[in-house]
Enzyme design. Sequence first.
Site, PDB file in Angstrom:
ATOM      1  N   ASP A  47     -10.616   3.372   4.489  1.00  0.00           N
ATOM      2  CA  ASP A  47     -11.043   1.617   3.949  1.00  0.00           C
ATOM      3  C   ASP A  47     -12.930   1.621   4.767  1.00  0.00           C
ATOM      4  OD1 ASP A  47      -9.252  -0.165   4.288  1.00  0.00           O
ATOM      5  OD2 ASP A  47      -8.539  -0.132   6.347  1.00  0.00           O
ATOM      6  N   LYS A  92       0.778  -1.091  -0.399  1.00  0.00           N
ATOM      7  CA  LYS A  92       0.358  -0.011  -0.309  1.00  0.00           C
ATOM      8  C   LYS A  92       1.486   1.257   0.341  1.00  0.00           C
ATOM      9  CE  LYS A  92      -3.863  -2.546   2.140  1.00  0.00           C
ATOM     10  NZ  LYS A  92      -4.873  -2.784   3.061  1.00  0.00           N
ATOM     11  N   GLN A 131      -4.437  -1.665   9.818  1.00  0.00           N
ATOM     12  CA  GLN A 131      -4.491  -3.196   9.035  1.00  0.00           C
ATOM     13  C   GLN A 131      -5.051  -3.731  10.025  1.00  0.00           C
ATOM     14  OE1 GLN A 131      -3.580  -3.215   6.161  1.00  0.00           O
ATOM     15  NE2 GLN A 131      -3.724  -5.218   5.816  1.00  0.00           N
TER      16      GLN A 131
HETATM   17  N1  GUN Z   1      -7.088  -6.247   6.398  1.00  0.00           N
HETATM   18  C1  GUN Z   1      -7.457  -7.759   5.132  1.00  0.00           C
HETATM   19  N2  GUN Z   1      -7.830  -6.508   4.251  1.00  0.00           N
HETATM   20  C2  GUN Z   1      -7.999  -5.252   4.867  1.00  0.00           C
HETATM   21  C3  GUN Z   1      -8.694  -4.147   4.427  1.00  0.00           C
HETATM   22  O1  GUN Z   1      -8.560  -3.971   3.156  1.00  0.00           O
HETATM   23  N3  GUN Z   1      -7.940  -3.563   5.080  1.00  0.00           N
HETATM   24  C4  GUN Z   1      -7.333  -3.441   6.443  1.00  0.00           C
HETATM   25  N4  GUN Z   1      -7.312  -2.031   6.619  1.00  0.00           N
HETATM   26  N5  GUN Z   1      -6.959  -4.673   6.712  1.00  0.00           N
HETATM   27  C5  GUN Z   1      -7.962  -5.158   6.160  1.00  0.00           C
END
Ligand code: GUN
Length: 296
Positions: A119, A52, A96
Site C-alpha cells: 500500500d 482485491k 484495509q
Molecule cells: N481504504 C481505502 N482505500 C484504501 C487503500 O488503498 N488501502 C487500504 N489498505 N485501505 C484503504
Amino acid sequence: MEILDGKKISNQIKDEITVEVDKMKKKGEKVPHLAAVLVGNDGASLTYVGSKVKSCERVGFESTLVKLPSTTSELELLNKIEELNKDENIDGFIVQLPLPEQINEQKVLMAIDPDKDVDGFHPTNFGKMALDMSTFIPATPFGILELLERYNVETKGKHTVVIGRSHIVGRPMSILMGRKGFPGNSTVTLTHSHTKNITQITSQADIIITALGQPNYLKAEMVKDDVVVIDVGITRVPDEDAPRGYKITGDVDFENVSKKASYITPVPGGVGPMTIAMLLKNTLLARERHRARNGQ
Ligand code: GUN
C-alpha cells in the site's frame, strides 16, 4: 471530451501482469502472493477487499484473506501483522482501512515491514516517495499517474489542484504531481476544509483531482473550459431503484462538468479499478524484490 477509462486501462494492466506471471510459472518460479487483512464487517471495505482478492485470481497470483472480528484488539492485530511480516510465503500485504476505533491506525501502519507494504503507507515508503526514491507508491495515486500517462495527458507546467489532504490520496497526490518527470512537473495547490474561496482556486486549475467523498461537490461553475478532472470519490448514495439499494457516486457533477472538460474519469469505472490494478503491480514488484533478497 475524452473519458479516462479506468476499467479498460486496468484490464490492460492486468493482462500485462498475467503475462509476467505466466513467465514466472514457465521458469518454475514462485508466483506473487498478496494477503489482505480485514477487521470488522464494514460493507464497503468487504467489497473492496473482495475485489482485491478476486483480481489476484484473475492474474494468477496467490492470495490470502485474513478476516478478523470487529472486536479485535490492537495487540491481536499487531501479532497478526508480525506473523505476516515473518511469513516467507507472503510477498506483500495490506491492512484495509478504516480500522475499528479501539485500534491505532498509525501504530498498525508502522508495524508493517516496509518491504511488504504494497500500500506504500509506511513512513519509510512514504518518505522515499517524497524523495523520488524507488518504493511502493500508494495504489490510488499510482493509478491516477498511470491513467494520465497512458492517455498522454500533459501535466508539465500545468496548475494541478488537489481537493482533500487524506494520507491515502490527497497528500501523496500533491507530492507526486509536483515531482520531476512525467506525469509530474505540475504546479500544485493542495486544498482542504480550511481553504478559503475554493472556487477561485478550482476555476484556475488545468487539472483537478478530487478526493473528498462529497457526492456531486464539484460543479460546472467551479471549473474552466478544457479542464482535466480526476474523480476519486466513491460514496454510496441510497437509491431505491438500484439493485443493491444504493449507487456509487463521485465528487463531481459529471453530467455538467463533463461538458467543459477535455478529459474526465467516470464513477464508477475510473479511478476505482485502477487502484486494484496498481496494488497488483506493487505486489508483482514486491515478489521481484523478495526474490532478489533471498534468491527464490
Ligand atoms: N481504504 C481505502 N482505500 C484504501 C487503500 O488503498 N488501502 C487500504 N489498505 N485501505 C484503504
